[in-house]
Design an enzyme around this catalytic site. Structure first.
Site, PDB file in Angstrom:
ATOM      1  CG  LEU A   1      -1.860  -1.128   1.484  1.00 34.97           C
ATOM      2  CD1 LEU A   1      -2.580  -0.809   2.948  1.00 34.97           C
ATOM      3  CD2 LEU A   1      -2.807  -1.161   0.563  1.00 34.97           C
ATOM      4  CG  HIS A   2       2.859   2.953  -2.739  1.00 38.78           C
ATOM      5  ND1 HIS A   2       2.409   1.824  -3.681  1.00 38.78           N
ATOM      6  CD2 HIS A   2       3.098   3.875  -3.767  1.00 38.78           C
ATOM      7  CE1 HIS A   2       2.511   2.162  -4.856  1.00 38.78           C
ATOM      8  NE2 HIS A   2       2.823   3.351  -5.218  1.00 38.78           N
TER       9      HIS A   2
END
Ligand code: UD1
Length: 397
Positions: free
Chosen positions: A211-212
């Site tokens: 996740l980013h």
């Protein structure tokens, strides 16, 4: 023939590796590699050059982190000098990161032809910085190399002429195919924490999480919802979570980083992984949870179920033909979809057309074929010339 290739951020490195390899096969091609320095940590940059055997960049612009405006402007200022000195016949930019757009803006202002690799992808969500980068880069590019049919349609809808559009396949999958066997044998070092078999046993089912994106990690309410869902999932299947620097700072800011060490013991956080480490885990994972673009494609190529925590995707073929399911920013839906995968194995999918490992060969062959025919022309004549070489919106098989 001088080809200037510009890279800046992690996914760029994977995409240029097979392209640069391919360029080596043509003695008439002189390659100049420029790294903007957008990503600079060892784990985010050098490790990729080493593993993918990408030659050391001729020039590093060292722009580092900053606001998007500063980053874009700095890259342009520094790249202008490089282009002045090197006078390329074409500038190649890949993907959709800030470095991609900065390079395209610089080249067009200076009158150099632009090739965009991975053109035409659209999420139709203009809140994504990458969507703006894609639209603008494609508006400027002379050669548009496309990974999937939706890209051709998007570009035609935006009025790009069909003779500039080449459906060639996916260079990310070229890299994957070249590295998969090596990745499967690649040892996972102790510092990942993976050798602690009490936490994760890679011979048993596990999930892999990345996740980013700003939309997932910058809003604390969304981040909490997704994180709480992952804690729920981790009670049923252990999760390995390589943490991007942006994500770590957001988790710290909203107090979830500490909680992660305590109540969510099933989520094993590790440093950002190298290409081979990540591919190794991806190929063995029971499922992948991600908001990345490239991971949606890699899981489709690997046949691994992918749950994408986004409302839209610019890579619709991974949903229509591949193993991808869009779960949105919705924790309950994520948990439900994990249950579906654990119950029946998830989507099987098939490999999209031309994701066969030959995209970079098609791209370089096209450039080598077309560029010499343009050299005798002034920049004004360049566009007429491109139209004149008889390459229509086409599948380059
Ligand atoms: C960028 C790309 C994104 C891509 C991602 C892959 C844009 C708009 N986004 O996002 O499309 O999926 O790379 O990782 O270009 N940082 C470090 N070390 C580094 C690089 C960054 O600590 O080597 C930190 C910095 O605090 C920086 C933050 O990460 O401010 C974000 O980096 P940035 O390059 O702005 O965007 P990414 O989120 O990495």
């Amino acid at each position: 023939m001088r080809i200037l290739t510009v890279v800046g951020a992690r996914p760029n490195f994977v995409k240029v590796a097979p392209l640069l390899d391919e360029m080596k096969r043509y003695p008439e091609v002189e390659t100049i590699l420029v790294h903007t320095g957008q990503h600079y940590d060892y784990q985010m940059s050098r490790a990729f050059f080493e593993e993918l055997e990408i030659p050391k960049p001729h020039i590093n612009l060292d722009v580092g982190s900053g606001t998007p405006v500063r980053q874009t402007a700095e890259i342009m200022l520094r790249l202008e000098r490089v282009m002045e000195q090197t006078q390329p016949h074409v500038m190649v930019a890949v993907g959709d990161v800030n470095s991609t757009l900065s390079a395209a803006l610089t080249a067009v202002k200076m009158g150099y032809p632009i090739a965009h690799v991975e053109a035409g992808l659209r999420s139709l969500d203009r809140n994504m910085p990458e969507e703006i980068n894609r639209i603008l880069t494609d508006a400027l590019a002379d050669f548009l190399f496309v990974t999937e049919q939706s890209g051709v349609e998007n570009l035609l809808r935006e009025g790009r002429p069909k003779e500039r559009i080449y459906f060639v396949g996916n260079v990310m999958i070229d890299a994957l195919k070249r590295s998969l066997e090596r990745a499967r044998r690649h040892p996972l070092p102790d510092d990942l924490g993976l050798m602690d078999r009490s936490m994760i046993n890679l011979d048993r089912p596990f999930g892999l999480v990345t996740l980013h994106r700003p939309a997932t990690v910058d809003d604390p309410t969304v981040l909490r919802e997704v994180w709480t869902a992952l804690e729920n999932v981790a009670a049923e299947i252990p999760l390995i979570f390589p943490v991007h620097p942006r994500t770590q700072s957001r988790l710290e800011a909203c107090g979830l980083w500490r909680r992660a060490g305590g109540s969510s013991a099933g989520i094993l956080r590790v440093r950002p992984l190298t290409y081979l480490e990540f591919l190794h885990l991806q190929s063995k994972a029971t499922l992948v949870v991600t908001d990345s673009g490239g991971v949606q494609e890699e899981t489709t190529a690997l046949g691994v179920p992918c749950l994408t925590v986004r409302e839209t995707t610019e890579r619709p073929i991974t949903v229509t033909e591949g193993t991808n399911v869009l779960v949105g920013l919705n924790g309950t839906r994520l948990i439900d979809e994990v249950h579906t995968v654990l119950r029946d194995g998830g989507k099987k999918g098939r490999i999209p057309n031309l994701w066969d490992g030959q995209a970079s060969a098609r791209i370089v062959r096209t450039l080598v074929h077309v560029i010499p025919q343009t050299l005798a022309h002034s920049h004004d004549g360049w566009h007429d010339c491109l139209a004149g070489v008889g390459m229509a919106a086409q599948t380059v098989a």
